[in-house]
Design a protein around this motif. Structure first.
Motif, PDB file in Angstrom:
ATOM      1  N   GLU A  17      -9.352 -11.430   6.359  1.00 37.31           N
ATOM      2  CA  GLU A  17      -7.958 -11.687   6.659  1.00 37.31           C
ATOM      3  C   GLU A  17      -7.067 -11.443   5.436  1.00 37.31           C
ATOM      4  O   GLU A  17      -5.970 -10.877   5.557  1.00 37.31           O
ATOM      5  CB  GLU A  17      -7.775 -13.118   7.147  1.00 37.31           C
ATOM      6  N   LEU A  20      -6.811  -7.665   4.822  1.00 35.76           N
ATOM      7  CA  LEU A  20      -5.968  -7.025   5.829  1.00 35.76           C
ATOM      8  C   LEU A  20      -4.492  -7.298   5.563  1.00 35.76           C
ATOM      9  O   LEU A  20      -3.643  -6.404   5.699  1.00 35.76           O
ATOM     10  CB  LEU A  20      -6.350  -7.525   7.225  1.00 35.76           C
ATOM     11  N   ALA A  21      -4.184  -8.534   5.152  1.00 35.64           N
ATOM     12  CA  ALA A  21      -2.797  -8.874   4.852  1.00 35.64           C
ATOM     13  C   ALA A  21      -2.272  -8.050   3.698  1.00 35.64           C
ATOM     14  O   ALA A  21      -1.131  -7.564   3.705  1.00 35.64           O
ATOM     15  CB  ALA A  21      -2.683 -10.372   4.559  1.00 35.64           C
ATOM     16  N   ARG A  22      -3.111  -7.822   2.722  1.00 38.12           N
ATOM     17  CA  ARG A  22      -2.673  -7.039   1.561  1.00 38.12           C
ATOM     18  C   ARG A  22      -2.542  -5.563   1.912  1.00 38.12           C
ATOM     19  O   ARG A  22      -1.624  -4.873   1.462  1.00 38.12           O
ATOM     20  CB  ARG A  22      -3.657  -7.239   0.421  1.00 38.12           C
ATOM     21  N   ALA A  23      -3.483  -5.065   2.732  1.00 36.41           N
ATOM     22  CA  ALA A  23      -3.462  -3.639   3.086  1.00 36.41           C
ATOM     23  C   ALA A  23      -2.263  -3.280   3.937  1.00 36.41           C
ATOM     24  O   ALA A  23      -1.750  -2.166   3.867  1.00 36.41           O
ATOM     25  CB  ALA A  23      -4.758  -3.258   3.801  1.00 36.41           C
ATOM     26  N   THR A  24      -1.820  -4.209   4.762  1.00 34.88           N
ATOM     27  CA  THR A  24      -0.678  -3.920   5.650  1.00 34.88           C
ATOM     28  C   THR A  24       0.651  -4.279   5.033  1.00 34.88           C
ATOM     29  O   THR A  24       1.693  -4.121   5.678  1.00 34.88           O
ATOM     30  CB  THR A  24      -0.845  -4.680   6.975  1.00 34.88           C
ATOM     31  N   ASP A  25       0.641  -4.752   3.825  1.00 36.93           N
ATOM     32  CA  ASP A  25       1.883  -5.044   3.120  1.00 36.93           C
ATOM     33  C   ASP A  25       2.510  -3.718   2.689  1.00 36.93           C
ATOM     34  O   ASP A  25       1.919  -2.960   1.920  1.00 36.93           O
ATOM     35  CB  ASP A  25       1.594  -5.918   1.913  1.00 36.93           C
ATOM     36  N   PRO A  26       3.686  -3.354   3.199  1.00 36.59           N
ATOM     37  CA  PRO A  26       4.271  -2.028   2.909  1.00 36.59           C
ATOM     38  C   PRO A  26       4.574  -1.795   1.440  1.00 36.59           C
ATOM     39  O   PRO A  26       4.810  -0.656   1.044  1.00 36.59           O
ATOM     40  CB  PRO A  26       5.550  -2.017   3.748  1.00 36.59           C
ATOM     41  N   ASP A  28       2.489  -2.735  -1.013  1.00 37.86           N
ATOM     42  CA  ASP A  28       1.260  -2.868  -1.795  1.00 37.86           C
ATOM     43  C   ASP A  28       0.473  -1.566  -1.778  1.00 37.86           C
ATOM     44  O   ASP A  28       1.060  -0.495  -1.730  1.00 37.86           O
ATOM     45  CB  ASP A  28       0.436  -4.038  -1.268  1.00 37.86           C
ATOM     46  N   LEU A  30      -1.389   0.485   0.319  1.00 36.81           N
ATOM     47  CA  LEU A  30      -1.247   1.583   1.290  1.00 36.81           C
ATOM     48  C   LEU A  30       0.202   1.899   1.636  1.00 36.81           C
ATOM     49  O   LEU A  30       0.467   2.837   2.375  1.00 36.81           O
ATOM     50  CB  LEU A  30      -2.003   1.231   2.573  1.00 36.81           C
ATOM     51  N   GLY A  31       1.140   1.124   1.125  1.00 38.30           N
ATOM     52  CA  GLY A  31       2.537   1.340   1.480  1.00 38.30           C
ATOM     53  C   GLY A  31       3.047   2.738   1.200  1.00 38.30           C
ATOM     54  O   GLY A  31       3.593   3.403   2.091  1.00 38.30           O
ATOM     55  N   ILE A  34       1.539   5.291   3.623  1.00 33.52           N
ATOM     56  CA  ILE A  34       2.084   5.192   4.977  1.00 33.52           C
ATOM     57  C   ILE A  34       3.455   5.847   5.051  1.00 33.52           C
ATOM     58  O   ILE A  34       3.778   6.571   5.995  1.00 33.52           O
ATOM     59  CB  ILE A  34       2.141   3.718   5.406  1.00 33.52           C
TER      60      ILE A  34
END
Length: 371
Positions: A17, A20-26, A28, A30-31, A34
């Motif tokens: 969890e 995942l929270a860090r990866a989906t942070d725009p 951070d 992967l921002g 993306i």
């Protein structure tokens, strides 16, 4: 920001969890990647991605006809939006440099879903037929069939109460079907020739008459009975020479670049004519009607069959005004090989041309001989 996002997780959150929270942070890890993907498919995508985009957009069916994948992606998406309409047919034909009018079969016909293409020109190359056929069938509604395309030669089947018998065929429209395509093709190309008969040609035909300055011609060995005694001398002289060429039949002589005869084609018209505004015969912009013998114009016309001479190219065409098939060949033959004509000359009105004979094209050679 990443720490704030992670802080919102419950205390029971595990490694998955929190990752995942860090990866989906725009903002951070992967921002930036993306953000870079936005519009990447539309703005000059890399060549390695093109096959996948063609698959994603469902454009694989067009790839045989548009091998450049960049063009396929640029044009294909717009084409998909109008597929099944006339606009799709026009757009697809435009990709390969053609345009056409669409003619729908009337509702009274059994095959009401048939569509014919009136192409803007005779195909540039026979390989284009596969592309025209494939793109048209893909662009039409699923219920519709493209069964025939024509340009330059369009003769329809006789339909009772709907057409004239002398302008139609008995049981079918003109055209041929070739391997690899579903559509019937009917093309025709005209060659117009206006030729002034030279003295050498008239002497070779044995009809030369010396001109008489300032006086009418008198009785001689030629068939003067066809002309009134008061006829103009120059006209009578020209008409006499023309009538003395014999009754026919006439033949078109096609030769290759080396001057060798490719084949002979019997002329379907050989007769004296006179120029009129609405004549039945046409040479360029002028029209002509059959006339009595007292004229100085002789019109000859030959029309090859579909596929006649296929695989060869004619560099010149001339005419033999009166000859018959040689022994061993049936008198009514329309096509004769080299050496099958008697006499095999003299050939008059020989004109340079460049005709590449094809399986789907009829070549019409119309010549006006001026005596």
């Amino acid at each position: 920001m990443a720490h704030d996002a992670a802080a919102l997780l419950p205390t029971s959150a595990g490694v998955y969890e929190r990752t995942l929270a860090r990866a989906t942070d725009p903002t951070d890890i992967l921002g930036p990647s993306i953000d870079a993907l936005h519009g990447r498919k539309l703005n000059n995508p890399p060549a390695s991605a093109l096959p996948y985009l063609v698959w994603e957009y469902g454009l694989g069916m067009l790839s045989p006809y548009l091998p450049n994948l960049y063009d396929l992606l640029e044009e294909g998406v717009d084409w998909e939006r109008v597929r099944g309409t006339p606009a799709a047919v026009h757009q697809a034909l435009g990709w390969i440099g053609y345009s056409a009018t669409l003619e729908y079969a009337p509702p009274r016909r059994r095959w009401w879903n048939h569509i014919q293409l009136g192409l803007d020109r005779v195909r540039d190359d026979e390989t284009d037929l596969v592309r025209i056929d494939g793109l048209t069938w893909l662009s039409l509604p699923l219920r519709s069939d493209c069964w025939r395309a024509h340009c330059g030669y369009d003769v329809r089947a006789l339909e009772a109460d709907e057409g004239r018998a002398d302008e139609t065929m008995w049981d079918d429209d003109s055209g041929v079907v070739i391997d690899g395509v579903r559509t019937k093709w009917s093309f025709g190309r005209p060659v117009y020739i206006v030729h002034d008969m030279a003295q050498a040609e008239l002497e070779a035909l044995g009809v030369w008459l010396e001109p008489i300055e300032g006086a009418d011609l008198t009785w001689g060995d030629f068939p003067w009975g066809a002309f009134p005694w008061t006829a103009d001398g120059a006209l009578a002289r020209s008409s006499s020479m023309m009538q003395a060429t014999g009754p026919g039949p006439a033949w078109a002589v096609f030769k290759d670049v080396a001057g060798a005869v490719l084949f002979y084609r019997r002329c379907r018209v050989r007769r004296p004519v006179i120029e009129t505004l609405e004549g039945v015969y046409r040479v360029g912009a002028s029209r002509f009607d059959p006339a009595p013998a007292a004229t100085r114009y002789l019109y000859v016309e030959a029309l090859t069959a579909f596929g006649e001479g296929h695989g060869s190219t004619a560099a010149s065409v001339g005419f033999i005004l009166s000859a018959t098939p040689a022994a061993g060949f049936k008198p009514g033959l329309q096509h004769l090989p080299p050496g099958a004509l008697e006499p095999a000359g003299p050939v008059i009105g020989e004109t340079p041309i460049n005709i590449e004979f094809g399986r789907t094209v009829r070549e019409r050679v119309a010549c006006l001989l001026r005596f």
